[in-house]
Design a protein around this motif. Structure first.
Motif, PDB file in Angstrom:
ATOM      1  N   ILE A  76       3.967  -8.179   6.543  1.00 55.47           N
ATOM      2  CA  ILE A  76       5.353  -7.843   6.308  1.00 55.47           C
ATOM      3  C   ILE A  76       5.582  -6.680   7.473  1.00 55.47           C
ATOM      4  O   ILE A  76       4.387  -6.264   8.271  1.00 55.47           O
ATOM      5  N   SER A  77       6.955  -6.789   7.103  1.00 56.03           N
ATOM      6  CA  SER A  77       6.778  -6.713   9.262  1.00 56.03           C
ATOM      7  C   SER A  77       7.775  -5.150   8.184  1.00 56.03           C
ATOM      8  O   SER A  77       8.872  -5.196   7.945  1.00 56.03           O
ATOM      9  N   ALA A  78       7.494  -3.610   9.059  1.00 62.89           N
ATOM     10  CA  ALA A  78       7.790  -2.402   8.546  1.00 62.89           C
ATOM     11  C   ALA A  78       8.682  -1.564   9.337  1.00 62.89           C
ATOM     12  O   ALA A  78       8.139  -1.703  11.156  1.00 62.89           O
ATOM     13  N   GLY A  79      10.190  -1.739   9.115  1.00 60.49           N
ATOM     14  CA  GLY A  79      11.160  -0.510  10.141  1.00 60.49           C
ATOM     15  C   GLY A  79      11.741   0.567   9.392  1.00 60.49           C
ATOM     16  O   GLY A  79      11.023   0.523   8.726  1.00 60.49           O
ATOM     17  N   GLY A  80      12.592   0.563  10.730  1.00 64.14           N
ATOM     18  CA  GLY A  80      13.411   1.862   9.762  1.00 64.14           C
ATOM     19  C   GLY A  80      12.616   3.175  10.326  1.00 64.14           C
ATOM     20  O   GLY A  80      11.872   3.496  11.164  1.00 64.14           O
ATOM     21  N   ASN A  81      13.143   4.228   9.815  1.00 62.46           N
ATOM     22  CA  ASN A  81      12.770   5.405   9.370  1.00 62.46           C
ATOM     23  C   ASN A  81      10.900   5.565   8.867  1.00 62.46           C
ATOM     24  O   ASN A  81      11.111   6.424   8.027  1.00 62.46           O
ATOM     25  N   ILE A  82      10.583   4.676   9.160  1.00 61.61           N
ATOM     26  CA  ILE A  82       8.677   5.097   9.035  1.00 61.61           C
ATOM     27  C   ILE A  82       8.180   6.011   9.506  1.00 61.61           C
ATOM     28  O   ILE A  82       8.678   5.113  11.340  1.00 61.61           O
ATOM     29  N   LYS A  83       6.673   6.345   9.545  1.00 61.40           N
ATOM     30  CA  LYS A  83       6.106   6.671  10.841  1.00 61.40           C
ATOM     31  C   LYS A  83       5.113   5.805  11.539  1.00 61.40           C
ATOM     32  O   LYS A  83       4.906   5.810  12.640  1.00 61.40           O
ATOM     33  N   ARG A  84       4.975   4.846  10.876  1.00 60.78           N
ATOM     34  CA  ARG A  84       4.035   4.198  11.445  1.00 60.78           C
ATOM     35  C   ARG A  84       4.829   3.354  11.267  1.00 60.78           C
ATOM     36  O   ARG A  84       4.332   2.051  10.347  1.00 60.78           O
ATOM     37  N   PRO A  85       5.486   2.269  12.011  1.00 67.01           N
ATOM     38  CA  PRO A  85       6.433   1.603  12.145  1.00 67.01           C
ATOM     39  C   PRO A  85       5.354  -0.272  12.513  1.00 67.01           C
ATOM     40  O   PRO A  85       4.511  -0.163  13.450  1.00 67.01           O
ATOM     41  N   GLY A 126      16.745  -4.109  -9.072  1.00 68.33           N
ATOM     42  CA  GLY A 126      16.093  -4.639  -8.188  1.00 68.33           C
ATOM     43  C   GLY A 126      16.595  -6.020  -7.127  1.00 68.33           C
ATOM     44  O   GLY A 126      17.591  -5.307  -7.248  1.00 68.33           O
ATOM     45  N   SER A 127      15.568  -6.056  -6.696  1.00 72.89           N
ATOM     46  CA  SER A 127      15.886  -6.368  -4.731  1.00 72.89           C
ATOM     47  C   SER A 127      14.695  -8.057  -5.005  1.00 72.89           C
ATOM     48  O   SER A 127      14.914  -8.535  -5.996  1.00 72.89           O
ATOM     49  N   MET A 128      14.157  -7.973  -3.486  1.00 73.67           N
ATOM     50  CA  MET A 128      13.750  -9.678  -3.591  1.00 73.67           C
ATOM     51  C   MET A 128      12.196  -9.026  -2.537  1.00 73.67           C
ATOM     52  O   MET A 128      12.194  -8.520  -1.345  1.00 73.67           O
ATOM     53  N   LEU A 129      10.920 -10.045  -2.609  1.00 69.08           N
ATOM     54  CA  LEU A 129      10.055  -9.253  -1.356  1.00 69.08           C
ATOM     55  C   LEU A 129      10.730 -10.742  -0.495  1.00 69.08           C
ATOM     56  O   LEU A 129      10.398 -10.158   1.152  1.00 69.08           O
ATOM     57  N   GLY A 130      11.963 -11.420  -0.225  1.00 70.76           N
ATOM     58  CA  GLY A 130      12.204 -12.106   0.557  1.00 70.76           C
ATOM     59  C   GLY A 130      11.243 -12.575   2.231  1.00 70.76           C
ATOM     60  O   GLY A 130       9.945 -13.095   1.704  1.00 70.76           O
ATOM     61  N   SER A 131      11.485 -12.568   2.297  1.00 75.19           N
ATOM     62  CA  SER A 131      10.201 -12.583   4.145  1.00 75.19           C
ATOM     63  C   SER A 131       9.831 -11.710   4.408  1.00 75.19           C
ATOM     64  O   SER A 131       8.269 -11.697   5.094  1.00 75.19           O
ATOM     65  N   GLY A 132       9.509 -10.586   3.376  1.00 81.65           N
ATOM     66  CA  GLY A 132       9.131  -9.393   4.191  1.00 81.65           C
ATOM     67  C   GLY A 132       8.533  -8.099   5.015  1.00 81.65           C
ATOM     68  O   GLY A 132       8.387  -7.986   6.179  1.00 81.65           O
ATOM     69  N   GLY A 133      10.122  -9.018   5.646  1.00 87.96           N
ATOM     70  CA  GLY A 133      10.977  -7.274   6.638  1.00 87.96           C
ATOM     71  C   GLY A 133      11.492  -6.272   5.949  1.00 87.96           C
ATOM     72  O   GLY A 133      12.794  -6.035   4.795  1.00 87.96           O
ATOM     73  N   PHE A 134      10.791  -5.408   5.705  1.00 83.11           N
ATOM     74  CA  PHE A 134      11.079  -4.106   5.592  1.00 83.11           C
ATOM     75  C   PHE A 134      11.486  -3.256   6.421  1.00 83.11           C
ATOM     76  O   PHE A 134      11.074  -3.024   7.593  1.00 83.11           O
TER      77      PHE A 134
END
Lengths: 451, 185
Positions: free
Chosen positions: A241-250, A321-329
């Motif tokens: 999972i690639s995590a971005g946006g307003n989170i503390k630990r991208p 709901g939504s989707m897991l998709g590519s894991g671009g969170f």
């Protein structure tokens, strides 16, 4: 700590090079497959593993492989889709940059399973420096006899080549990718025929995402059943999972499928929670999947704990709901404006539409214009319904899924945040400042429409 | 891209183009990756080489040279060059700054970076500074969302940008004054 299958050795010194990679058990899957297994047995292990396509669609990989046509005398190809362009997704880049031989190894083992004559890694043009890293890895693999003629004396010949793209989101769609690989514009083909029958150069071809091909390595090493022990139901194994946006630990995290969304978002092992302010909304699987309010990400509409799995994230369908998709969170805090973000998404899809199908080519442009107008305080209430109408006319009416991908973010934003769109129409002077919600977070005047 | 039609530049005023020997050797090695009779597959990689050898953009002369190398009709090259967003059909500055503006970057402040660059350079996105040093462009997702906001210049990614980092980057570029291209090693 969850189990790591792809990233187990990623921090080891020298893992980028062949020597360091070998020292940590690299290329074992090639040895095992070529020396002790038949191609069919490798396909069988992948089927048993329950591995699903990691590029976004989540189609069972073993099944996709079994569709590959094998007419005698016609060469077959395996193509790795490293075009990673879905906004929010950068997991493949991280994998290829840090542990390039894992992908090379996966390509050889998968190529053996499919009886492919050669493989191509189609990488997006912007990742030119990653392309260089992989070129070096491939050269090392050739020099050490892992690629080329008669690998390990098994009689199996396999050539692997890099291919660079030049900036086109659409080339992540497998048939557009094949067109591009043939040196043409990236216009998706009409299916059927599917690439498994008529793919690259009209030959039978399998196209798989980087992470999917990398996952074949632990599956062959440890067996499909072992892989399938991780996860919940039909969501087996680990997922990047690639995590971005307003989170503390991208960053990029390898999770065991089935951990709770709350753990993923709030634990210090992963995202570490929202930066500074309150959670507003989440896009769990790349910009194409529906955006959902934060509370619906953490719990389903029925109040059950939501899990990071294909099934749980899509629980409730598109209504809740939504989707897991590519894991671009990516997550939004309450300083963000959903209308501005939706306009941004619409502009992206308008720019990336290949222009083949009228509903997508024209519709994405109209959505961008309407959203621009609303966001900048010139919108009318009817515009919101018009937007809804346009996205309905795009979805399902195009050759490839880009049309759907353009429609879903708009539909979900209106479905869950309609009051925010109305606010923009009602208070045009307040929204003139691009930072309007940073100073004064938006407060819902209506109940969320899913209730 | 399909939705944004880019006109192919006319021949007038463009300088002649010829591949260097080193570039031709690289072209040959790329062509060898594909089956015989399928050399058209090498078109995009070779367009990248031509662009790098032509100051970061594809003139009609450069595209015609690519057509010659691959034995293609000119139109087969133009239609591909005009489809992909990394091919520039107009001249660009020594430093082509491509700032990612897609939502994950926007959330983390890419609009402020574009604004800052615009102010510092005195140009709008899509424009080139009068001295030909910088071209500013806004682009769509570059796959660096975890280190947003970011920009690309040639093969390099500049990540986790702040106005201060941007200033330091611009100063270093002005001092070095050397073109960065996608194919840089």
């Amino acid at each position: 700590m969850g189990r790591k299958l792809l990233f187990e050795h990623i921090t080891k010194p020298g893992i980028q090079g062949l020597e360091g990679y070998r020292a940590n058990g690299g290329y074992r899957s090639v040895e095992k497959a070529l020396k002790t297994m038949s191609p069919e047995a490798v396909v069988e292990e992948v089927k048993k593993s329950g591995l699903r396509g990691r590029g976004g669609a989540g189609f069972p990989t073993g099944m996709k492989w079994s569709f590959l046509a094998k007419p005698p005398g016609v060469p077959r190809h395996i193509v790795c889709n490293a075009d990673e362009s879905e906004p929010g997704t950068f997991k493949d880049r991280y994998l290829m940059e840090r542990i390039p031989h894992l992908l090379v190894e996966g390509m050889i083992t998968s190529g053996f399973a499919l009886g492919a004559e050669s493989g191509y890694i189609y990488i997006r043009g912007e990742y030119f420096y990653v392309h260089r890293i992989l070129e070096r890895a491939i050269a090392e693999a050739y020099a050490a006899g892992w690629l080329g003629k008669n690998i390990l004396g098994s009689g199996f010949d396999f050539d692997l080549h890099m291919h660079i793209g030049a900036g086109a989101y659409i080339c992540g769609e497998e048939t557009a990718l094949l067109e591009s690989l043939e040196g043409k514009r990236g216009n998706p083909r009409i299916k059927p025929p599917f690439p498994a029958v008529k793919g690259l150069y009209d030959r039978p071809t399998v196209v798989n995402n980087v992470e999917t091909i990398a996952a074949v390595v632990p599956i062959v090493n440890d067996g499909g059943e072992e892989y399938a022990k991780i996860g919940v139901g039909k969501s087996t194994g680990t997922k990047l999972i690639s995590a971005g946006g307003n989170i503390k630990r991208p960053g990029v995290y390898e999770i065991e499928l089935g951990i709770t969304c709350d753990e993923f978002l709030n634990s210090d092992e992963y995202c570490g929670g929202i930066e500074g302010r309150a959670l507003k909304a989440v896009v769990p699987g790349g910009s194409s999947v529906p955006i959902i309010p934060g509370e619906l990400f953490l719990k389903t509409a029925a109040g059950e704990t939501r899990l990071m799995t294909y099934e749980s994230l899509s629980d409730g369908g598109f209504a809740t709901g939504s989707m897991l998709g590519s894991g671009g969170f990516y997550a939004y805090n309450d300083a963000q404006c959903i209308v501005r973000s939706t306009w941004n998404h619409a502009r992206f899809y308008h720019h990336e539409s290949c222009g083949q199908c009228s509903p997508c080519r024209e519709g994405t442009g109209w959505m961008e214009k309407l959203l621009h107008r609303i966001e900048n305080g010139h919108g009318h209430m009817e515009d919101i319904d018009l937007l809804w109408d346009i996205q309905r006319r795009i979805e399902g009416n195009t050759i490839c899924p880009l049309g759907d991908a353009a429609a879903w973010p708009v539909a979900s934003a209106i479905r869950h945040f309609r009051d925010e769109f109305e606010y923009h129409v009602k208070y045009p002077t307040k929204v003139k400042d691009p930072d309007h919600f940073a100073k004064e977070p938006f407060k819902r005047e209506l109940k969320a429409s899913y209730a | 891209m399909g939705a944004t039609i880019k006109a192919v530049t006319t021949r007038e005023g463009t300088k002649p183009f010829a591949f260097s020997e080193a570039a031709l050797a690289e072209c040959r090695s790329i062509i060898a990756r594909y089956p015989a009779e399928r050399s058209k597959s090498a078109l995009i990689p070779i367009l990248h080489i031509a662009q790098s050898e032509n100051d970061g953009w594809l003139s009609v002369n450069a595209m015609d040279a690519v057509a010659q190398v691959l034995g293609l009709k000119h139109i087969e090259v133009y239609e591909v060059a005009s489809f992909y967003s990394m091919f520039n059909l107009h001249p660009v500055g020594t430093y082509h700054l491509e700032v990612c503006q897609t939502s994950p970057c926007m959330i983390r402040g890419s609009e402020k970076i574009v604004g800052h660059l615009s102010k510092k350079l005195g140009i709008q996105p899509g424009e080139t500074t009068k001295d030909g040093m910088f071209t500013l462009k806004t682009v769509e997702c570059l796959g660096s969302c975890g280190s947003a906001p970011m920009l690309q210049c040639g093969a390099k990614y500049y990540e986790d940008l702040t106005p201060e980092k941007v200033d330091a980057m611009l100063d270093a570029m002005r001092a070095e004054n050397k073109r960065q291209t996608y194919t840089d090693r």
